[in-house]
Design a protein around this motif. Structure first.
Motif: not given
Length: 310
Positions: A126-153
């Protein structure tokens, strides 16, 4: 404070979310969490900071916990926390009742839910657009650790800059430079409050449209996602929270594939994290709670979020 249900004679906890958002999203309902009946309220103050402060003073000592909606007490880049000036002002209005914003629960619940969903979502594909990583750093970290291709916006949605960030290290670096300043600004400059929570941006920047087009999963704060959503969300998976039945129809009309909320749905609505965190504080009768406390309560309550396929 404990009141009593006249029929069941059972103690009922009372928690209130005081939100800078639109009153049109208010709720007044009762749920049962961990065997405890809880009266939940959300009261929108339509961007009016003084009205929110007055309401907090009025209910202080009369309810079991208060949630702050439409604003975070703090945002984080992992180990570093940055407090919003306006949120600190609101929290200080309560002298007796605990005040939370959902940040503590986000760090635990959202990463927990994503870990459980990782295989079913096939996140490495999956290619994941996370609209705000600083608002949801736990979510951001979990998505990265799960192997998703992440972009933090964060820069794109809060500051309207045509830039996404591809690593949590860069999020932390930029956060250290910008957040001490940004958290002193009025929250309405950075985030949709009041009626902006129920309306779409009329002239959508092309770079935001392209970011949505790139992603297969749009994740993070619902009000950012809704406010800046393009006309077509065909095939997109939306990973968020705080959605109403009207929000579900909004996504359905735009062709979204699935809606995954990190908080459970009660009476057609997924709860805001600030309201759910306040409920957990009320049930536990302890404040503050740490990360392990939240995980224990999450597991005991069997909180798994909600999945809806269109």
């Amino acid at each position: 404070m404990i009141c009593y249900d006249s029929a069941m004679k059972q103690p009922v906890k009372h928690v209130v979310s005081v939100s800078l958002g639109s009153p049109s999203r208010d709720i007044d309902q009762q749920i049962n969490l961990l065997g405890q009946d809880i009266h939940l309220e959300r009261r929108g103050c339509d961007s009016n900071l003084n009205k929110a402060a007055k309401l907090i003073r009025e209910i202080d000592g009369k309810v079991d916990a208060i949630g702050l909606g439409g604003i975070d007490l703090y945002i984080s880049t992992g180990d570093k926390h940055y407090q919003f000036r306006q949120a600190a002002y609101l929290a200080k209005q309560a002298k007796i009742t605990p005040v939370v914003c959902g940040a503590g629960l986000k760090q635990s619940l959202e990463s927990y839910v994503i870990q459980n969903l990782a295989k079913g979502l096939n996140l490495p594909q999956q290619r994941v657009l996370l609209v705000s990583a600083v608002d949801r750093f736990g979510m951001a970290k979990a998505l990265v650790e799960a192997g998703a291709d992440c972009r933090f916006a964060d820069l794109m949605f809060a500051l309207k800059l045509p830039i996404t960030i591809s690593s949590l290290k860069n999020v932390a670096t930029l956060g250290a430079a910008l957040l001490p300043i940004l958290t002193q600004l009025p929250i309405s400059w950075l985030y949709p409050t009041g009626e902006k929570q129920t309306s779409e941006k009329k002239a959508l920047p092309k770079f935001i449209e392209k970011a949505y087009d790139w992603a297969t999963v749009i994740a993070g704060d619902w009000h950012f996602i809704r406010r800046y959503s393009p006309k077509d969300l065909s095939g997109k998976i939306i990973l968020t929270n705080t959605t109403t039945s009207q929000d579900i129809e909004f996504l359905r009309s735009k062709g979204a594939k699935s809606l995954i909320t990190t908080t459970p749905r009660f009476n057609g609505r997924s709860l805001a994290t600030n309201l759910l965190e306040a409920a957990l504080i009320a049930v536990s009768e302890r404040y503050p709670l740490n990360h392990e406390d939240y995980l224990t309560l999450i597991q005991k309550a069997d909180l798994k979020g909600d999945i809806l396929h269109f």
